[in-house]
Design an enzyme around this catalytic site. Structure first.
Site, mmCIF file in Angstrom:
data_model
loop_
_atom_site.group_PDB
_atom_site.id
_atom_site.type_symbol
_atom_site.label_atom_id
_atom_site.label_comp_id
_atom_site.label_asym_id
_atom_site.label_seq_id
_atom_site.Cartn_x
_atom_site.Cartn_y
_atom_site.Cartn_z
ATOM 1 N N GLU A 45 0.838 -1.196 0.000
ATOM 2 C CA GLU A 45 0.000 0.000 0.000
ATOM 3 C C GLU A 45 0.878 1.254 0.000
ATOM 4 O O GLU A 45 1.872 1.337 0.731
ATOM 5 C CB GLU A 45 -0.886 -0.025 1.243
ATOM 6 C CG GLU A 45 -1.918 1.077 1.320
ATOM 7 C CD GLU A 45 -2.867 0.908 2.511
ATOM 8 O OE1 GLU A 45 -3.875 1.624 2.574
ATOM 9 O OE2 GLU A 45 -2.590 0.041 3.371
ATOM 10 N N LYS A 114 -9.160 3.281 -2.762
ATOM 11 C CA LYS A 114 -9.538 2.489 -1.584
ATOM 12 C C LYS A 114 -10.919 2.911 -1.116
ATOM 13 O O LYS A 114 -11.226 4.100 -1.041
ATOM 14 C CB LYS A 114 -8.510 2.694 -0.470
ATOM 15 C CG LYS A 114 -8.647 1.752 0.715
ATOM 16 C CD LYS A 114 -7.466 1.927 1.668
ATOM 17 C CE LYS A 114 -7.537 0.962 2.846
ATOM 18 N NZ LYS A 114 -6.374 1.130 3.757
ATOM 19 N N CYS A 175 -5.607 -3.466 1.838
ATOM 20 C CA CYS A 175 -5.404 -3.581 3.285
ATOM 21 C C CYS A 175 -6.691 -3.744 4.082
ATOM 22 O O CYS A 175 -7.274 -4.818 4.138
ATOM 23 C CB CYS A 175 -4.597 -2.386 3.781
ATOM 24 S SG CYS A 175 -3.829 -2.669 5.403
ATOM 25 N N SER A 360 21.379 -0.725 33.903
ATOM 26 C CA SER A 360 21.144 -0.532 35.333
ATOM 27 C C SER A 360 21.333 -1.814 36.122
ATOM 28 O O SER A 360 21.322 -1.794 37.347
ATOM 29 C CB SER A 360 19.711 -0.025 35.549
ATOM 30 O OG SER A 360 18.774 -1.028 35.169
#
Length: 727
Positions: A45, A114, A175, A360
């Site tokens: 896309e 789309k 999509c 850490s």
């Protein structure tokens, strides 16, 4: 007429606004598809401009440059001889559309906009585009002059139609349309369309592939047909990682599947499919009556181009690609691979020298460093496979004596591009955390710096003492809660400043490529996982304020499982010590009877925080609804299965827990506005800047109606329980 067709789909590592780079990758994918004998190629896309342009889609330049790249594609004769389905944004009658352009031999056959836009979670397509709201209708699109000259016409069809070749018909989905209840492929299949293309910009979340794959398989299991799924891959400039995994499905079965995480910029998969299998399958399922009576008829754009040419020189032994079993990664593998692939894209495209992580000695910074090590493992593997782009990037990033010398191990690469730094305090830092940091650094090969910040801390603290004649003290020294927090935050912020200082100067000090031009992007280390941020258990502008955060939407349990997996899979025995260590910020002095504990400070466990996070975001529960849910889920009287290791509390304890969570969530919301950008990995991510859109100024929940309703419900429950007990 032939019935065997070879088709291609791909995953491309596109980058927003990288016009020539994106076009180059598109052309390379077409060349690879043609070399494999494919006659139809589909790409991701918005592949020409990159998916994550966001508000750049409001700029006219994006539409102008997209058409200019399309023109170059059409004029490139090396891309002729194959039907191309390519994605780009197009402006039509002053409206912006997310489009597919179907072209062949330098001519546009159809522009297909789309119809159903993604507009939830991470997606804002309705902000940028207009959906095409006229199914199965078309109109004319007026071509700009530069395209009209190539087309030999002033107009092309624009809208919802399908392409008809001599042997079949194919149509395009984009999509989100696959995920809708009434997906376009349903009507297309009923109208005899046999091949479907889906061009996606589908982002990664943990274990999402299973859902995506099931939807694609079901699309053709119910309707029959060939489904070509293409997807964006990599970091294209945003918090999302697009995980590729291009696929070809026939009648509900997978025949080709690309990699989900790869350092390849272009990955093309092909398959030879038998159209007769589609027709036979459709004759054996309950679709005939629906197809015969369907009123959803598509305009067919005719082309004489054959997808299955009858060539005397064709391979007579050509057969359909066999069915394969889908491949999935575990959660632990996904964390290692998505973090590694994203960080590599970030590093090579930012033009910086490497990464810096403050260690850490805790699980968060350990996981972050291990993900960087995973990146180095992936890079070394790509070098061994001869990936030219990765090799070129490594030569720029790593400095060796010979021009053609490349690192042979992940540790060798780590030493060149990865710095770890332990910033201790004599009273607060334990020997154990300092040693764990060094052991991890030695195991992964990072360039390690071990220092103490006491002098800087004391100097900054004296500003208060000398200015207002007041010396703040820790709680264990008799100080108030506010004094205690002030001194903790002071240390945390000094560490942030120190990390940036070393990140900027180390490339020059080490004589790295580019000298002072490059810096080390600073990766967040402390209080950086999903649930820490949600609770607000971090100092604003401390070690959580960095350039990028690979674990910002991963919960603590998944991080622990990842470290346990990496201990064996990466052969890092030292990781076991991080799993057994008590989580501590080490911001308060250690005494003979007191060691700071994260869970004790928060008043809740990390397991409870994960549950709160899921219910808040995924289940959309506020304080009252969450109490109603958890008073049953956490009941001490519930029947427990052997797998049930969840908390067990009285209703009053549940009420206290829920109110405590929402209290601290509310008062710490301001911290979320400054969170370091995190790789999106979970759908309950607290990322305030894109995904989790909530206010940052709340009324006091303790005096709010929400908490009063919890108290009222608690009284009702306790009254009912007392009545039941007295019977």
């Amino acid at each position: 007429m032939g019935h065997l067709i070879t088709v291609a789909t791909c995953s491309l590592n596109q980058w927003v606004l990288d016009w020539e780079g994106n076009l180059g990758r598109i052309i390379e994918s077409i060349h690879q598809a043609k070399a494999a004998g494919a006659r139809l190629r589909v790409g991701p896309e918005l592949e020409i401009c990159g998916y994550s342009c966001l508000d750049h889609f409001h700029e006219l330049d994006v539409y102008t440059h997209s058409l200019e790249m399309l023109l170059q594609l059409l004029q490139d004769e090396t891309t002729h001889g194959i039907v191309i389905d390519v994605g780009l944004p197009i402006m039509h009658r002053n409206l912006r559309y997310n489009c597919r352009v179907i072209c062949l031999d330098g001519k546009i056959l159809l522009i297909r906009p789309k119809m159903w836009l993604a507009n939830d979670g991470n997606y804002r397509e309705m902000r940028h585009f207009t959906p095409w709201m006229r199914p199965r209708e078309t109109e004319l699109f007026h071509l700009p002059k530069m395209l009209a000259e190539v087309q030999g016409a002033t107009h092309v069809l624009f809208g919802d139609a399908v392409i008809s070749t001599p042997e079949t018909a194919f149509g395009a989905e984009t999509c989100e349309e696959l995920f809708t209840p009434n997906a376009p492929h349903i009507d297309m299949a009923l109208d005899g369309v046999e091949v479907f293309t889906n061009s996606s910009g589908s982002h990664f979340t943990l274990q999402k592939l299973d859902t995506r794959l099931q939807l694609i398989m079901e699309a053709t299991r119910k309707s029959g047909g060939v489904y070509l799924y293409a997807n964006q891959q990599g970091c294209d400039g945003e918090r999302l990682y697009f995980d590729g995994c291009a696929m070809i499905i026939v009648n509900g079965d997978v025949v080709a599947q690309g990699s989900q995480f790869s350092l390849n910029d272009v990955e093309v998969i092909t398959a030879t499919v038998d159209l007769e299998e589609v027709r036979a399958y459709r004759s054996s399922i309950s679709r005939g009556m629906q197809a015969a009576t369907s009123t959803a008829k598509y305009q067919r754009i005719q082309t004489p181009f054959e997808l299955s040419p009858e060539d005397e020189d064709a391979d007579v032994w050509k057969r359909p690609t066999p069915v394969i079993k889908p491949r999935y990664h575990s959660v632990q593998e996904e964390i290692a691979l998505v973090g590694g692939a994203y960080l590599w894209d970030y590093l090579r495209r930012s033009g910086t020298a490497g990464y810096l992580v403050p260690l850490s000695g805790g699980i968060d910074s350990c996981a972050t460093a291990t993900i960087v090590y995973s990146m180095c493992r992936m890079v070394i593997q790509a070098i061994e496979e001869g990936n030219a782009q990765v090799i070129a990037d490594v030569k720029r990033l790593a400095k060796y004596d010979g021009e053609d010398v490349l690192p042979k191990t992940p540790q060798a690469l780590c030493n060149q591009i990865f710095t770890t730094i332990y910033m201790g305090m004599k009273k607060q830092s334990s020997r154990e955390t300092r040693q764990r940091a060094k052991d991890l650094s030695d195991a992964i090969g990072s360039y390690h710096v071990n220092l103490d910040i006491d002098d800087v801390y004391e100097a900054q603290k004296k500003l208060v003492v000398n200015t207002i004649n007041f010396e703040p003290k820790f709680r264990v020294e008799g100080g108030t809660n506010q004094e205690n927090l002030t001194l903790q935050c002071l240390q945390a912020r000094i560490r942030m400043v120190t990390a940036y200082e070393f990140g900027q100067i180390l490339p020059t000090a080490r004589g790295r490529p580019g000298g002072g031009k490059y810096v080390y992007p600073y990766i967040s280390d402390q209080s950086a996982c999903c649930v820490d941020s949600l609770r607000g258990y971090l100092t604003k502008y401390d070690c959580s304020s960095a350039d990028i955060n690979p674990i910002g939407s991963i919960d603590k349990d998944d991080l622990k499982r990842f470290i346990a997996w990496a201990e064996k899979s990466f052969d890092l025995p030292c990781l076991n010590e991080f799993l057994t260590a008590i989580p501590t910020a080490e911001l308060e002095p250690i005494t003979h009877d007191y060691v700071q504990s994260d869970e004790a400070d928060m008043g809740m466990t990390y397991q409870e925080l994960t549950i709160f996070g899921r219910l808040r975001k995924l289940n959309k529960l506020g304080p009252f609804a969450m109490f109603q849910r958890l008073v049953h889920d956490w009941s001490i009287d519930r029947e427990r299965s052997p797998e049930d290791d969840g908390p067990a509390y009285t209703p009053a304890q549940v009420a206290e827990k829920v109110k405590r969570f929402f209290h601290f969530y509310a008062i710490n919301r301001h911290k979320m506005t400054t969170l370091t950008p995190a790789i999106h990995s979970n759908d309950y991510s607290p990322d305030d800047n894109r995904f989790d859109l909530r206010p940052f100024l709340y009324p006091s929940f303790w005096s709010s109606w929400s908490f009063k309703r919890i108290d009222m419900e608690l009284k009702r429950i306790e009254k009912r329980s007392a009545k039941k007990a007295s019977v």
